[in-house]
Design an enzyme around this catalytic site. Structure first.
Site, short mmCIF file in Angstrom:
data_model
loop_
_atom_site.label_atom_id
_atom_site.label_comp_id
_atom_site.label_asym_id
_atom_site.label_seq_id
_atom_site.Cartn_x
_atom_site.Cartn_y
_atom_site.Cartn_z
N ALA A 1 0.85 -1.19 0.00
CA ALA A 1 0.00 0.00 0.00
C ALA A 1 0.89 1.24 0.00
O ALA A 1 1.80 1.34 0.81
CB ALA A 1 -0.89 0.01 1.23
N HIS A 2 0.66 2.12 -0.94
CA HIS A 2 1.44 3.36 -0.96
C HIS A 2 0.72 4.54 -1.58
O HIS A 2 1.26 5.65 -1.59
CB HIS A 2 2.75 3.15 -1.73
N ARG A 3 -0.49 4.34 -2.12
CA ARG A 3 -1.20 5.45 -2.78
C ARG A 3 -1.36 6.59 -1.79
O ARG A 3 -1.80 6.38 -0.64
CB ARG A 3 -2.60 5.04 -3.24
N ASP B 1 -2.84 -1.53 -3.25
CA ASP B 1 -3.40 -0.38 -3.94
C ASP B 1 -2.49 0.02 -5.09
O ASP B 1 -2.65 1.08 -5.70
CB ASP B 1 -3.66 0.79 -2.98
#
Ligand code: UD1
Ligand code: UDP
Length: 362
Positions: free
Chosen positions: A203-205, A279
């Site tokens: 997850a990094h958005r 994501d």
């Protein structure tokens, strides 16, 4: 002469098949690295593992607000393009690097080729959506990975003759590295994991991890999966996410967090996971290509093909919906046919550039 511009983890991975093809054909080209990503595990590790030639230029743009980062890249690229005067500038994807490079080139009347053109989430709050739209509309050659992407471009009035459906270079990257990854790495063993008996998460958005509520929802969801299914959840943490977890002082209870992995290690973890939660754009594609069910921690995706074939499910960031999604996807039949092409996209892109008439006006 082709200027291949890249700056972040996914661009290095997805440009690697194009670079390899340029090498194979002895094409006149150079790599320009913007330095948007610079930590060893977000940058150099990929050059080493994928055995890519060194960048001729590195702008060392580094991190910053959108304005600062984009401006640094724009200024640096303009300088290099004025000096080198390439025949085409090739960009890949939807990062600030891509938008800045495309803008710098078009203003100097240098043709732009956009690899992975035409993806749309139709969500203008995502910085990536703005970057894609700008890059697509100033590009002379648009390498659309699928027919869905081509249709998006036609709807926005982009002339048909500029669009080429090539497949996505991520398929080439997966095919070129999967066997090497099995031979050279033992990531599962090092992490104490058994094939098919763990979940993998990334997850990094910005819209997810910069929001305390959303990031907490994701982490709570992961903790609940760990306790309800008794399966390890492995989470290689992107530097942006690592910083936010510390800023918000969030608990990682029950989650096996690790540093970001090299491509060979990460591919191995993806291939043998029973389920992937993400994501990331590229990870949604890779899960589909590798026949591993995927849960996307977003409300939309610019990869609707994955929803159509049934490899992917959108669940957002609410912990209850994440756990329900896992329940639905864990025992999913893996029979789908992936829609991203045959692994020859890199070859096609280089061939199209070689035969292109866009240079004749220069
Ligand atoms: C960028 C892209 C995103 C892409 C992602 C791939 C934009 C707007 N975003 O997001 O589309 O999906 O890359 O991973 O272009 N940092 C490090 N080391 C690094 C790089 C970043 O520590 O090598 C940290 C810095 O604190 C930085 C933060 O991560 O402020 C965010 O980096 P940035 O490049 O701005 O955006 P990403 O979230 O990586
Ligand atoms: N990836 C990797 N190591 C990791 C996490 C991801 O090599 O620890 C690779 C992954 O296989 C995919 C790419 O990075 O090819 C995706 O990059 P990211 O998720 O950062 O960006 P996005 O695709 O969302 O733009």
């Amino acid at each position: 002469m082709i200027a291949i511009v890249l700056g972040t983890r996914p661009e290095i991975i997805k440009m690697s098949p194009v670079i390899r093809e340029c090498e194979r054909r002895g094409m006149d080209y150079f790599i320009l690295h913007t330095g948007q990503h610079y930590s060893y595990e977000m940058d150099r590790v990929f050059f080493e593992e994928l055995e890519l030639p060194e960048a001729k230029f590195n702008l060392d743009a580094g991190s910053g607000s959108h304005g600062v980062q984009t401006a640094r890249i724009l200024e640096g690229i303009e300088h290099v393009l004025l000096r080198e005067d390439p025949d085409i500038v090739l960009v890949q994807g939807d990062t600030n690097t891509v938008m800045a490079a495309a803008l710098a080139a078009v203003k100097l009347h240098i043709p732009v080729g956009h690899v992975e053109a035409g993806l749309r989430s139709f969500d203008h709050t995502m910085p990536e959506e703005i970057n894609r739209i700008v890059a697509d509309h100033v590009s002379d050659v648009l390498f659309a990975p699928t027919r869905v992407a081509r249709t998006n471009l036609l709807r926005e009035g982009i002339p048909e003759e500029r669009i080429q459906v090539t497949g996505n270079t991520i398929v080439d990257a997966v095919f070129q590295n999967l066997e090497v990854s099995e031979r050279r790495t033992n990531a599962l063993e090092l992490l104490g994991l058994e094939p098919d008996e763990y979940l993998l998460c990334t997850a990094h958005r910005a819209e997810n991890v910069d929001s305390r509520m959303k990031l907490e929802g994701i982490l709570h969801g992961l903790s609940r999966i760990r306790s309800e299914y008794s399966l390890p959840v492995v989470f290689p943490v992107h530097p942006r996410t690592r910083e936010r977890i510390m800023d918000f002082n969030l608990s990682l209870d029950g989650i096996q967090t690790i540093d970001p992995l090299g491509y060979l290690e990460f591919l191995q973890l993806e291939r043998h996971a029973c389920l992937i939660l993400t994501d990331s754009g590229g990870v949604q594609e890779e899960a589909c290509i590798l026949h591993v069910p995927c849960i996307t921690l977003r409300e939309n995706t610019e990869r609707p093909e994955t929803l159509e074939v049934g490899s992917n499910l959108l669940v957002g960031t609410d912990e209850v919906r994440i756990v329900e999604g896992v329940e639905k996807m864990l025992n999913k039949e893996r029979e789908w046919v992936h829609p991203f092409g045959d692994g020859m996209a890199g070859k096609r892109i280089v061939e199209i550039i070689r035969n292109s008439s866009i240079f004749s006006s220069r």
